[in-house]
Structures are given as structure tokens and as C-alpha cells.
Design an enzyme around this catalytic site. Structure first.
Site, PDB file in Angstrom:
ATOM      1  N   GLU A 207    -103.090   6.191 -49.323  1.00  0.00           N
ATOM      2  CA  GLU A 207    -102.359   6.026 -50.558  1.00  0.00           C
ATOM      3  C   GLU A 207    -100.948   6.857 -50.782  1.00  0.00           C
ATOM      4  O   GLU A 207    -100.866   7.686 -51.476  1.00  0.00           O
ATOM      5  CB  GLU A 207    -103.154   6.353 -51.831  1.00  0.00           C
ATOM      6  CG  GLU A 207    -104.346   5.160 -52.090  1.00  0.00           C
ATOM      7  CD  GLU A 207    -105.208   5.378 -53.482  1.00  0.00           C
ATOM      8  OE1 GLU A 207    -105.851   4.417 -53.793  1.00  0.00           O
ATOM      9  OE2 GLU A 207    -105.114   6.518 -54.043  1.00  0.00           O
ATOM     10  N   GLU A 324    -109.427  -1.152 -50.996  1.00  0.00           N
ATOM     11  CA  GLU A 324    -110.061  -0.350 -52.141  1.00  0.00           C
ATOM     12  C   GLU A 324    -110.169  -0.909 -53.490  1.00  0.00           C
ATOM     13  O   GLU A 324    -109.216  -1.466 -54.272  1.00  0.00           O
ATOM     14  CB  GLU A 324    -109.617   1.241 -52.269  1.00  0.00           C
ATOM     15  CG  GLU A 324    -109.519   1.929 -51.245  1.00  0.00           C
ATOM     16  CD  GLU A 324    -109.210   3.588 -51.586  1.00  0.00           C
ATOM     17  OE1 GLU A 324    -109.250   3.718 -53.010  1.00  0.00           O
ATOM     18  OE2 GLU A 324    -108.577   4.132 -50.975  1.00  0.00           O
TER      19      GLU A 324
END
Length: 416
Positions: A207, A324
Site C-alpha cells: 500500500e 485485500e
């Protein structure tokens, strides 16, 4: 909620039909070939590769203690039984307790052997790995630790962790870590990581975000440099960025799909980089749309997936993975049925888009843990053995994706 109930019932009926129509391939019996891409599709030995998978970030850290390795084996065994075939996990731990990289270029061999075990055990159960090189966040060190290492070494002009993307010293630290991991010789298998097809892909960062530049240009330049570097030492494995999917300045009209803010990345421009083999998105609607009801969160999820699937199909022309997603048990009003309904709806979207041309390659739920690991429960943890309804939904999606790949193969054969 009735709408979701109808969707769920129809979805399970479809899964049941597909499972009966074609025997699912059993993980552990799959070919040892490398997963590759062919245009916007994943392929394995020139055949379509569609998957259902999971995240378990903790594997290396737990496996660094040989007495705890049974937890890794337990999760892989349960995942294999549920026909999950891809796992994403960390290949980093920078500074702090149980560090892999104690300081720049200095490594803890015991922890590295934990990662060796994870890879060897994944191979045993027929599960392929996506290994991430560094964290955006402070957990397990991340960019902040790299910046602190440079300050400790007397490097000037380190103003923030965002310098990770631009300062030559920090970039060299990171490149050295990539080289160390990619060229690592596994003490259990005797195989270099870069030669092991158990590893499906490398991930540049978990991320990436950048407060210094919300346009996405700083991160984009970093992705280009680091992707080129990874490919210079390993062309066998796929490479992805680790992005959540936030849109940036390259296509301003796409920002309407962001959850009300930007994080300094550009999904389009960074995934157009030729060395990046496939695109990823993450989705946490219970965090991003906190306070909104389940229907609103699911509507956002459908828009989020649809927009990125369209981009991957028409602009990027690369596979897409929902890398995710989950629903937290720590949210007020949580119940198991709500999570199962949410997951069923997400899986239905994934399957339908995979069926529509194959650009959607699969998804990775966050996250699977072993029994007795309540200490790391972040609200999203799933123990398959203790959650039969959720395990059934996950297993059903695995069967559906594997069966779909077989149906595509049969369709291709009929055309030749």
C-alpha cells in the site's frame, strides 16, 4: 438485505453447478511452472490460471521460531483443503523485534530461515506466494525505519518518510534489500528464490502512499525505477506494485471513484509501466465508508471493482487482482451472517468479471490465521476450522474459479 440474500442464494447455486460440472484441480498436484501473463490474462503452462487466495502477513515472523512453525503448516493445510492456491505475505521486517533486516544490509539468519520454511511449506501444499518487499506503514519498520536508518548514519536532508521515494541513500537501502531477498538461497529447498516457481510474484510495497505529492507522480517515478531494477535481476517472476487502487492526476475524471480522498498514488499511470505485470486493488469499505450501512458499502465495492476491471481491460490490458478485502468483526453491529453475505457478493463480482474475458484473475481475502493466534486478530482474521460457513463460501469460490479456468481451456480447445 433481501437483495443480498437473493444474490447469495443464486451464487451458491451457480457454484454447486460448476463444481458438479467439472472436477476442480487439487492444490499440490499442480504444475511447478511459473505463473505468467499473456495480455490481460494469467497463464500457467500456457493454460488459463484463475485463482482464489488469501493473505497471511505473519508467516515469516511466526516461522522464525521453529516451535511455532506448526501454525504455518496448519494454515497452509486448511487453505489447501479449501482449494486456495495463492497466498500473499511479507518478505520484510525492518528493525525492531524479530527483524529480518536488523540494519541496512544486516540480516537475521534465523528470521530468513523462517521465510525459507514458508516458501518450502507453500510448495509442499501447492500454494503460490506473492512476497512483498517493504511496508508503507510503521508496522515492521516500513518507510519510516529506512528514513531513521539514514538519519542514524548522518545522512542529511531526510525530512520525512516520503524521502524513501526520492533520496538516493534510501533507494539504495531498498534496492539492496530486494537483491538480498531475490537472490536468497533457500536453506531447506536448496533453490534460489528467483528460481522458485512457488513464488508467483514480487510486490514492491504494501500500500504505497505519499503525502508529499497527491498527484501520484513521485510514487510513479519510484515504481518505474524499482520495477526496472527488480526485472534486471529476476525476469522469471511476475511483479506488481501493491497499490490500493486510488486514482490520481493522469485521469482526473476517475477520482470520483475514490472514497473521498487521495493517497498520493495513480492507479492508471503506475500500472501502465511495462515492467509491472498486473494490477492490484484493495478494498476496506467498513473503514473507507465507516458509519454507512451494508448496502451502501456493497454498492461502493461494486463500483470500485467495476471501474478497475474496466481500466484493466481497456487501458492497462493487464490482469487485475483484488489483493485485500474483508469485513471486520470489531465494527459495531458486526455479525457472521453479514460477513458471509459481504464475501459472497464480492466473490460473485470477481467470478462474473473473470468469466467476462478473464482480466479479473482472482482475489485474496484478508486474512487467514491459525488457532491460538488471537493476539494478532485485527478484526479481519478468519480461522477456517472454526468458521465453517465462511470456509464453505471461500471453498466454493475456489472451486468456481478453478472450474472456470478449466471451462476456458475446453472452450479454447473447441475453437482449434
Amino acid at each position: 438485505m433481501a437483495y443480498f440474500t437473493r444474490m447469495t442464494s443464486s451464487f451458491f447455486a451457480l457454484l454447486f453447478f460448476l463444481v458438479l460440472a467439472c472436477e476442480a484441480r487439487v492444490p499440490g498436484k499442480t504444475s511447478r511452472g511459473f505463473v505468467r501473463t499473456n495480455g490481460a490474462h494469467f497463464v500457467l503452462n500456457r493454460s488459463p490460471f484463475l485463482f482464489n487466495g488469501f493473505n497471511s502477513y505473519w508467516l515469516m515472523h511466526v516461522a522464525s521460531d521453529p516451535s511455532e512453525r506448526y501454525k504455518v503448516s496448519e494454515v497452509f493445510q486448511e487453505a489447501s483443503a479449501a482449494r486456495l492456491s495463492v497466498c500473499r505475505t511479507w518478505a520484510f521486517s525492518d528493525g525492531g523485534d524479530t527483524a529480518l533486516q536488523i540494519s541496512p544490509g544486516v540480516y537475521n539468519e534465523r528470521v530468513f530461515q523462517g521465510l525459507d520454511f514458508v516458501i518450502a511449506e507453500a510448495r509442499k501444499y501447492g500454494i503460490r506466494l506473492i512476497l512483498s518487499f517493504v511496508n508503507n506503514y510503521n508496522d515492521f519498520g516500513g518507510r519510516a525505519q529506512y528514513a531513521q536508518w539514514a538519519r542514524n548514519a548522518g545522512v542529511l536532508q531526510i525530512n520525512s518518510e516520503d524521502d524513501f521515494y526520492t533520496h538516493p541513500v534510501l533507494k539504495d537501502y531498498y534496492k539492496n534489500h530486494i537483491r538480498k531477498v531475490v537472490t536468497r538461497l533457500n536453506t531447506i529447498t536448496g533453490m534460489a528464490y528467483r528460481d522458485d516457481s512457488t513464488i508467483m510474484a514480487w510486490e514492491l510495497m504494501n500500500e504505497p502512499r505519499c503525502k508529499a505529492d497527491y498527484s501520484g507522480k513521485i510514487v510513479n517515478a519510484w515504481v518505474q525505477e524499482m520495477a526496472t531494477f527488480v526485472k534486471s535481476i529476476d525476469r522469471k517472476h511476475l511483479l506488481e506494485i501493491g497499490m490500493e487502487g486510488f486514482y490520481g492526476d493522469s485521469m482526473p475524471e476517475k477520482k470520483q471513484f475514490n472514497p473521498g480522498y487521495q493517497v498520493g498514488t495513480d492507479f492508471i499511470s503506475s500500472h501502465l509501466i511495462k515492467e509491472i505485470d498486473f494490477a492490484t486493488i484493495h478494498a476496506y469499505t467498513d473503514q473507507w465508508l465507516s458509519g454507512q450501512n451494508d448496502d451502501a458499502q456493497m454498492a461502493f465495492m461494486q463500483r470500485w471493482i467495476t471501474s478497475h476491471w474496466q481500466d484493466s481491460s481497456t487501458i492497462l490490458k493487464k490482469p487485475l487482482v483484488l489483493a485485500e478485502f474483508g469485513k471486520s468483526s470489531k465494527d459495531r453491529g458486526f455479525n457472521l451472517n453479514a460477513r458471509d453475505t459481504f464475501m459472497s457478493s464480492v466473490y460473485r463480482n470477481i467470478y462474473n468479471y473473470a468469466k467476462s474475458g478473464g482480466t479479473m484473475g482472482g482475489s485474496l481475502v484478508w486474512q487467514l490465521v491459525a488457532q491460538g493466534m488471537e493476539n494478532i486478530d485485527d478484526g479481519y482474521s478468519i480461522i477456517l476450522a472454526q468458521n465453517p460457513s465462511t470456509a464453505g463460501i471461500i471453498s466454493g469460490q475456489s472451486h468456481a474459479m478453478t472450474t472456470l479456468a478449466h471451462l476456458v481451456i475446453q472452450s479454447d480447445k473447441s475453437k482449434t
